[in-house]
Design a protein around this motif. Structure first.
Motif, mmCIF file in Angstrom:
data_model
loop_
_atom_site.group_PDB
_atom_site.id
_atom_site.type_symbol
_atom_site.label_atom_id
_atom_site.label_comp_id
_atom_site.label_asym_id
_atom_site.label_seq_id
_atom_site.Cartn_x
_atom_site.Cartn_y
_atom_site.Cartn_z
ATOM 1 N N PRO A 16 0.777 -1.264 0.010
ATOM 2 C CA PRO A 16 -0.016 -0.092 -0.039
ATOM 3 C C PRO A 16 0.838 1.137 0.170
ATOM 4 N N VAL A 17 0.297 2.335 -0.604
ATOM 5 C CA VAL A 17 0.566 3.642 -0.120
ATOM 6 C C VAL A 17 0.373 4.021 1.256
ATOM 7 N N ILE A 18 1.167 4.614 2.086
ATOM 8 C CA ILE A 18 0.952 4.675 3.624
ATOM 9 C C ILE A 18 0.769 6.058 3.937
ATOM 10 N N PHE A 19 -0.394 6.574 4.284
ATOM 11 C CA PHE A 19 -0.756 7.821 4.939
ATOM 12 C C PHE A 19 -0.796 7.889 6.115
ATOM 13 N N CYS A 20 -0.033 8.684 7.094
ATOM 14 C CA CYS A 20 -0.235 8.784 8.535
ATOM 15 C C CYS A 20 -0.230 10.274 9.008
ATOM 16 N N ASP A 21 -0.328 10.315 10.537
ATOM 17 C CA ASP A 21 -0.530 11.432 11.067
ATOM 18 C C ASP A 21 1.084 11.970 11.746
ATOM 19 N N LEU A 22 2.085 11.617 11.159
ATOM 20 C CA LEU A 22 3.522 12.245 11.660
ATOM 21 C C LEU A 22 3.452 13.736 11.542
ATOM 22 N N ASN A 23 3.658 14.235 12.480
ATOM 23 C CA ASN A 23 3.593 16.040 12.451
ATOM 24 C C ASN A 23 4.822 16.466 12.853
ATOM 25 N N GLY A 24 5.718 16.116 12.713
ATOM 26 C CA GLY A 24 7.179 16.860 13.344
ATOM 27 C C GLY A 24 7.493 16.473 14.468
ATOM 28 N N GLU A 25 7.071 15.880 15.425
ATOM 29 C CA GLU A 25 7.401 15.682 16.855
ATOM 30 C C GLU A 25 8.100 14.179 16.693
ATOM 31 N N SER A 26 9.256 14.519 17.259
ATOM 32 C CA SER A 26 10.145 13.434 17.315
ATOM 33 C C SER A 26 9.774 12.056 17.729
ATOM 34 N N LYS A 27 8.853 11.964 18.977
ATOM 35 C CA LYS A 27 8.694 10.970 19.584
ATOM 36 C C LYS A 27 7.527 10.054 18.528
ATOM 37 N N ARG A 28 6.784 10.770 17.813
ATOM 38 C CA ARG A 28 5.896 9.939 16.742
ATOM 39 C C ARG A 28 7.112 9.296 15.787
ATOM 40 N N MET A 29 7.902 10.290 15.319
ATOM 41 C CA MET A 29 8.914 9.460 14.153
ATOM 42 C C MET A 29 9.691 8.344 14.760
ATOM 43 N N GLU A 30 10.111 8.517 16.037
ATOM 44 C CA GLU A 30 10.807 7.186 16.720
ATOM 45 C C GLU A 30 9.913 6.081 16.516
ATOM 46 N N VAL A 49 9.317 2.205 1.121
ATOM 47 C CA VAL A 49 8.042 2.637 1.302
ATOM 48 C C VAL A 49 7.499 4.162 0.945
ATOM 49 N N HIS A 50 6.248 3.868 0.466
ATOM 50 C CA HIS A 50 5.863 5.026 -0.069
ATOM 51 C C HIS A 50 4.711 5.755 1.279
ATOM 52 N N LEU A 51 5.571 6.781 1.826
ATOM 53 C CA LEU A 51 4.952 7.343 2.991
ATOM 54 C C LEU A 51 4.423 8.829 2.731
ATOM 55 N N GLU A 52 3.091 9.144 3.016
ATOM 56 C CA GLU A 52 2.640 10.309 2.781
ATOM 57 C C GLU A 52 2.080 10.719 4.239
ATOM 58 N N HIS A 53 2.526 12.165 4.778
ATOM 59 C CA HIS A 53 1.915 12.822 5.975
ATOM 60 C C HIS A 53 1.827 14.128 5.599
ATOM 61 N N PRO A 54 0.483 14.452 5.267
ATOM 62 C CA PRO A 54 -0.067 15.709 4.871
ATOM 63 C C PRO A 54 0.047 16.639 5.978
ATOM 64 N N ALA A 55 0.261 16.443 7.278
ATOM 65 C CA ALA A 55 0.671 17.493 8.288
ATOM 66 C C ALA A 55 1.519 18.641 7.909
ATOM 67 N N ASP A 56 2.361 18.070 7.080
ATOM 68 C CA ASP A 56 3.380 19.003 6.453
ATOM 69 C C ASP A 56 2.804 20.264 5.962
ATOM 70 N N VAL A 57 1.568 20.197 5.024
ATOM 71 C CA VAL A 57 0.815 21.109 4.590
ATOM 72 C C VAL A 57 -0.207 21.572 5.342
ATOM 73 N N LEU A 58 -0.980 20.688 5.991
ATOM 74 C CA LEU A 58 -2.179 20.887 6.739
ATOM 75 C C LEU A 58 -1.942 21.592 8.155
ATOM 76 N N GLY A 59 -0.850 21.199 8.936
ATOM 77 C CA GLY A 59 -0.614 21.392 10.031
ATOM 78 C C GLY A 59 -1.448 20.216 10.682
ATOM 79 N N ASP A 60 -0.842 20.103 12.119
ATOM 80 C CA ASP A 60 -1.585 19.009 12.758
ATOM 81 C C ASP A 60 -3.018 19.367 13.006
ATOM 82 N N VAL A 61 -3.769 18.469 12.405
ATOM 83 C CA VAL A 61 -5.451 18.756 12.503
ATOM 84 C C VAL A 61 -6.160 17.756 13.185
#
Length: 361
Positions: A263-277, A294-306
Motif C-alpha cells: 500500500p501507499v501509507i498515509f499517516c499523522d506524523l506531524n514533526g514531533e520526534s517521539k512520533r517519528m521514533e 516505502v511510499h509514505l505520505e504525511h499531509p501535516a506538512d501542509v495542513l498542520g496537525d489537524v
C-alpha cells in the motif's frame, strides 16, 4: 484487534488551511502548498527565559478564509461547529446525499479532547450549534468521540456496528479540529507540543474539518465506475514499553498488511520526534512488508496537525492520491496515533470498473 465490514465511500467534504473544499485541499497537498501564518493576536509562545526574553508569535495553519469572523466566535463549541458546517456543506454540495436520507442515516463526529476537559456541557453546545447551522434535526443515531487523532476511525467502527444492527443504512462521519484558543494553546505550549523558538521539536497547530459519507458495500449502485471502500480496520491500545515504543502501532499496522498488495501509507506524523521514533520502530520491525521503498505520505506538512479531523482528512487525501497522483496504485494503509495511547489504522481500496475521470485535478 481489528475487523470491520466493507463500506463504500459515497461522498466527501473538507475545509483546511489550504482549501475551502475537499478538491482544493487535496490539490494543495499534492502541490505541497502550505499557508502558515503568524498569529500574535491569538497567542505568544513561551520564551526560553521569560524574565529576559519576550514570547514568540504563534505560527499556525488556520482557516484564513474565516479570520474575518473569528472574533465573533470566542467559544470553542461555536467555532468548531462553524468549521464543521463548512465541511458538511461541501459534502452535501458535491455528493448525491439528499434530505430524504436523514431518517436512515447516522451522524458520527470526532472532536478535540480539550473541548470537554474542563466543561462537560461543551459537547451539548457543539451539538446544538452544529444542528442549527446545518438546519437538520437530530439523526436517528449520533455518536461523538474525544480521542483526538484516532477519533474518526473509532467513529467508523461505531457506524459500521450501527449499520450491521440495522439501526441505519448509511453514516456521515467527520472530524473537526482547532486548538487556536489561548487557554488551549498555553497548555500545549507548556507541555512542549507547539513548535516555537523554545521548542523546535513541536508541531504547527492546524484547523480543519472533514466528512465522509459511507454505506455498506451491498448498497453500492451497480453503475458506479469508480469506488473507494474501507475494507478493514485495526487498533491496539496500551502503555508503551520503553524498550518497544512502537509495539502498539506495529500491531495496528501489521494487521492490515498482506503479501499481495503493497500500500501507499498515509499517516499523522506531524514533526514531533517521539512520533517519528515510534514509526521508525514499525519500519524496522516490518521491513519490506511495508514496501521497498516505502511510499509514505504525511499531509501535516501542509495542513498542520489537524487532531480530531486527521482520520477523515487522511482518507480524503488518500482517495485523491490513488486516483490523481498515483493511479497505478489501488490500496492505501492509513494509520493514526492518539495522545492517550490508542493506535488505529484502516485500509482504503480503489476499484475501477471502467474508464473514469470522476475526480479532476
Amino acid at each position: 484487534m481489528g475487523g470491520t465490514d466493507t463500506c463504500v465511500i459515497r461522498g466527501i467534504g473538507m475545509v483546511s488551511a489550504v482549501g475551502v473544499s475537499a478538491s482544493q485541499s487535496c490539490a494543495s497537498i499534492r502541490a505541497g502548498i502550505s499557508r502558515t501564518l503568524s498569529m500574535p493576536e491569538i497567542y505568544y509562545c513561551i520564551p526560553h527565559d521569560p524574565i529576559f526574553e519576550d514570547g514568540t508569535e504563534l505560527i499556525a495553519a488556520p482557516l484564513s478564509f474565516l479570520n474575518s469572523v473569528r472574533e465573533a466566535y470566542p467559544e470553542p463549541a461555536e467555532w468548531l461547529s462553524l468549521i464543521a458546517e463548512k465541511a458538511f456543506l461541501d459534502l452535501l454540495g458535491s455528493s448525491a446525499y439528499h434530505d430524504e436520507s436523514d431518517n436512515e442515516t447516522g451522524l458520527f463526529i470526532a472532536l478535540p479532547p480539550k473541548l470537554i476537559e474542563n466543561d462537560p456541557y461543551a459537547k451539548d453546545e457543539f451539538i446544538y450549534h452544529f444542528h442549527n447551522r446545518i438546519q437538520k434535526d437530530l439523526f436517528p443515531v449520533e455518536d461523538y468521540s474525544f480521542k483526538g487523532h484516532t477519533g474518526v476511525f473509532e467513529m467508523i467502527e461505531a457506524a459500521s456496528k450501527a449499520m450491521n444492527e440495522g439501526k441505519i443504512s448509511s453514516a456521515l462521519i467527520g472530524g473537526v479540529e482547532s486548538s487556536l484558543f489561548p487557554d488551549w494553546l498555553y497548555d500545549l505550549d507548556r507541555e512542549y507540543r507547539i513548535k516555537s523558538r523554545r521548542n523546535l521539536d513541536g508541531y504547527i497547530p492546524g484547523e480543519a474539518a472533514a466528512f465522509i459519507w459511507i454505506e455498506k458495500k451491498s448498497r453500492m449502485p451497480e453503475s458506479m465506475p469508480l469506488t473507494f471502500t474501507i475494507d478493514s480496520q485495526s487498533w491496539d491500545e496500551g502503555i508503551k514499553s520503553p524498550l518497544m515504543p512502537g509495539s502498539f502501532l506495529k500491531n495496528a499496522v501489521s494487521a492490515l498488511l498482506n503479501d499481495h498488495d503493497t500500500p501507499v501509507i498515509f499517516c499523522d506524523l506531524n514533526g514531533e520526534s517521539k512520533r517519528m521514533e515510534e514509526w521508525g520502530f514499525v519500519r524496522t520491525s516490518l521491513g519490506e512488508r511495508l514496501g521497498n521503498p516505502v511510499h509514505l505520505e504525511h499531509p501535516a506538512d501542509v495542513l498542520g496537525d489537524v487532531g480530531a479531523a486527521t482520520g477523515a482528512a487522511l482518507i480524503i487525501a488518500a482517495m485523491y492520491h490513488l486516483q490523481v497522483v498515483n493511479p497505478d496504485r489501488h490500496t492505501a494503509l492509513i494509520w493514526t496515533a492518539s495522545d492517550q495511547g490508542e493506535r488505529r489504522g484502516v485500509t482504503l481500496k480503489k476499484t475501477i470498473r471502467e474508464s473514469s475521470e470522476t475526480l479532476q485535478e
